[in-house]
Write a protein that holds these residues in place. Structure first.
Motif, PDB file in Angstrom:
ATOM      1  N   HIS A  67     -56.797  60.351 -64.890  1.00  8.75           N
ATOM      2  CA  HIS A  67     -57.327  59.869 -63.706  1.00  8.75           C
ATOM      3  C   HIS A  67     -59.090  60.056 -64.202  1.00  8.75           C
ATOM      4  CE1 HIS A  67     -59.933  63.715 -61.426  1.00  8.75           C
ATOM      5  NE2 HIS A  67     -60.524  62.693 -61.128  1.00  8.75           N
ATOM      6  N   HIS A  69     -61.799  56.671 -62.594  1.00 12.15           N
ATOM      7  CA  HIS A  69     -62.403  55.816 -61.225  1.00 12.15           C
ATOM      8  C   HIS A  69     -63.075  54.643 -61.947  1.00 12.15           C
ATOM      9  CE1 HIS A  69     -62.194  59.921 -59.373  1.00 12.15           C
ATOM     10  NE2 HIS A  69     -62.445  60.324 -60.503  1.00 12.15           N
ATOM     11  N   LYS A 299     -54.798  60.823 -52.765  1.00  7.75           N
ATOM     12  CA  LYS A 299     -55.849  62.130 -53.772  1.00  7.75           C
ATOM     13  C   LYS A 299     -56.012  62.512 -52.747  1.00  7.75           C
ATOM     14  CE  LYS A 299     -58.566  63.678 -57.115  1.00  7.75           C
ATOM     15  NZ  LYS A 299     -59.590  62.789 -57.546  1.00  7.75           N
ATOM     16  N   HIS A 383     -56.723  68.241 -62.925  1.00  9.94           N
ATOM     17  CA  HIS A 383     -57.891  69.344 -62.999  1.00  9.94           C
ATOM     18  C   HIS A 383     -57.691  70.535 -63.461  1.00  9.94           C
ATOM     19  CE1 HIS A 383     -60.490  66.033 -62.704  1.00  9.94           C
ATOM     20  NE2 HIS A 383     -61.466  67.105 -61.430  1.00  9.94           N
ATOM     21  N   ASP A 447     -61.217  61.677 -66.465  1.00 11.84           N
ATOM     22  CA  ASP A 447     -62.420  61.706 -64.968  1.00 11.84           C
ATOM     23  C   ASP A 447     -63.493  60.536 -65.548  1.00 11.84           C
ATOM     24  OD1 ASP A 447     -62.818  62.470 -62.235  1.00 11.84           O
ATOM     25  OD2 ASP A 447     -63.995  64.101 -63.041  1.00 11.84           O
TER      26      ASP A 447
HETATM   27 ZN   LIG Z   1     -62.457  62.737 -59.866  1.00 12.38          ZN
END
Ligand SMILES: [Zn+2]
Length: 552
Positions: A67, A69, A299, A383, A447
């Protein structure tokens, strides 16, 4: 004629293959692992070249960031203003900033060399939660410059601060603005914070920051790759992207280059478009996959964030009495998406932060599975920070995997205990030990750019569960180093349905290794995050962290 064989010799190889956990040599052909063992055994494959450059290093399977970006690569062209020290793609460590005054000083220093032709000066990674709730104002950023536009993006990416010239440029420096995302100061003018995409848009689109958010540009994809090499990552997700055609074409071109060091797994974000359109798009994208660009997953984001009080919590709600959070996606949209994705054989990753969101996602998936029984659908909750033990048992029964936000304990654990969920529920957040005990396949993640891309740090968080103030948050949810390392390799590979190809060093898999300066299982667990990363081997190609600097 078969392709040449290289045998890498290492100080130690930790394979994550239960049938052969340790070795000293690994043979590679065609970018894949030909065999693991000692040199004599591997020599049976015939002529080979012996590569001893890792004789002093320890090899692990290349880390898999389940996870992250690509935006992590884009933001570094701007000024880092986060609370904690952080390494950029070129290896420079930026010290954290401990006050709003320090943020102002850092931005002022950057302004001296900032070319106005590049647009406003932009800081990122800011979080006022560390400063006793004192918010950054328009006047704070006017101290950086009263004439030139200055923006400051929050770590959450949901709030943007702007100074007076930036607000004026977007027509927002005036009285009479009535918008829930635009708080006003005592003078009746915007105080400087723009909350939510709607409020941010007029300023963000003028600055190009919205395009940065989409992250699809050339420099960002390359910077992200350099950071991956420095942190031992060989496969990484871009977990929510609109994936327009231009972005896919660019990703295919760059990941196809011999020098690009990472396998990217971008997920199509379900947002705005009708569900059947998203399903059709994901199926079409899947057909464009290559070895280093894996497309065809979806997602969905069901609720907000716990520290932003926008996550959906079950009874008794937020500890400080804040009202319950928001559904970011109408539950009926997710219901339709689950059913249609199962029917089409597509995988959906669902962001749930609060336990009410987690409960709803499990309910909806169980309903959808009654209509569309799907062996090994491998849907994932992302998460899933607040799930309790009963919910983990339901995940197991439903065939769900989970990717837990281990880094949260360090970055926001103190705040979770003090105000968001309180001392009791804060201890069960990101319950790795419960996942392990209940048999739910799990990974842990950063994340990034929300927290730094660095799987050894993520593993350290899951092992030690220390908060920034040094407290242990949830000692019974700590896991061992071996389990944490498995979570950032095979565990994350499993969530992507790629565990047959990556995540361990064994015959037939991609030759993807994290090259470490030390053995993470021999250092003290509290030193895990400090183990040096020499670089990576990806598809059999060697990438040294030291050689990763901007060229040209
Ligand atoms: Zn994220």
């Amino acid at each position: 004629m078969s392709a040449p064989v290289t045998i890498f010799r290492a100080r130690l190889i930790r394979t994550m293959d239960p049938a052969r956990p340790e070795a000293t040599h690994v043979a590679v052909r065609d970018g894949r692992v030909l065999g693991v063992g000692d040199r004599e055994t591997l020599a049976g494959w015939g002529p080979h070249e012996l590569d001893e450059r890792f004789a002093g290093q320890v090899l692990l399977p290349g880390f898999v960031e389940g996870h992250s970006h690509l935006m992590e690569g884009a933001l570094w062209r701007h000024v880092y203003c986060g609370r904690f020290d952080r390494m950029d793609p070129d290896g420079r460590v930026w010290p954290g900033v401990g006050s709003i005054d320090a943020v102002v000083a850092r931005l002022r220093e950057a302004l001296a060399t900032h070319d106005p032709a590049r647009g406003p000066l932009i800081g990122w990674g800011f979080d006022p939660i560390y400063f006793d709730g004192r918010r950054c104002t328009r006047q704070d950023l006017d101290r950086v410059s009263p004439e030139r536009p200055v923006l400051l993006s929050h770590a959450s990416l949901h709030i943007l601060n702007a100074n007076s010239p930036a607000l004026a440029g977007a027509g927002l420096l005036r009285a009479g603005i009535e918008h829930p995302g635009v708080p006003l100061g005592e003078d009746g003018l915007p105080a400087g914070e723009l909350k939510g995409p709607d409020a941010m848009m007029p300023v963000a689109s003028r600055s190009g920051l919205d395009r940065v958010m989409l992250a699809g540009d050339d420099a960002a994809i390359r910077a992200f790759g350099r950071l991956c090499v420095r942190t031992g990552v060989t496969t990484a997700t871009d977990l929510a992207s609109p994936l327009p055609d231009e972005a896919v074409t660019l990703l295919a071109a760059i990941t196809g280059e011999d020098a690009y060091p990472v396998r990217l797994v971008p997920l199509l974000r379900l947002m705005g478009q009708p569900v059947p359109e998203a399903i059709a798009r994901a199926l079409a994208l899947r057909g464009r996959s290559t070895d280093r660009l894996r497309l065809g997953r979806i997602k969905a984001v069901l609720d907000g964030s716990i520290q932003g009080f926008s996550a959906r919590l079950r009874w008794p709600g937020y500890y400080n009495g804040a009202p319950n959070g928001l559904w970011y996606l109408p539950p009926e949209t997710l219901r339709a998406a689950y059913a249609q994705a199962l029917a089409a054989g597509l995988q959906i990753h669902t962001h749930t932060n609060g336990d009410e969101a987690t409960e709803l996602a499990i309910d909806l998936l169980q309903d959808a599975l009654r209509a569309h029984p799907s062996p090994d659908h491998r849907f994932v909750l992302q998460h899933c920070q607040l799930a309790d033990a009963a919910q983990f048992r339901r995940m197991k029964a439903t065939g769900l995997s989970v990717n837990l936000f281990a880094n949260h304990h360090f970055h926001w654990g103190d705040q979770h205990r003090a105000s968001t969920v309180g001392p009791d529920r804060a201890e069960r957040m990101n319950a790795c030990a419960t996942a392990l005990r209940e048999g739910v396949p799990f990974a842990i993640h950063s994340d990034a750019p929300v927290t730094p891309l660095a799987p050894l740090f993520t593993a350290w968080c899951a092992v030690n569960r220390l908060t920034a103030s040094g407290a242990t948050l949830g000692e019974h949810e700590r896991i061992g180093v071996a389990e944490a390392l498995r979570a950032v390799t095979l565990g994350a590979a499993h969530t992507l349905h790629l565990d047959g190809e990556i995540g361990s060093i064994e015959c037939g898999k991609r030759a993807d290794f994290a090259v470490l300066e030390d053995d993470p299982l021999s250092v003290a667990p509290e030193r895990l995050k400090d183990v040096g990363v020499w670089g990576t081997v990806q598809d059999g190609r060697v990438f040294a962290a030291q050689a990763q600097a901007v060229r040209g």
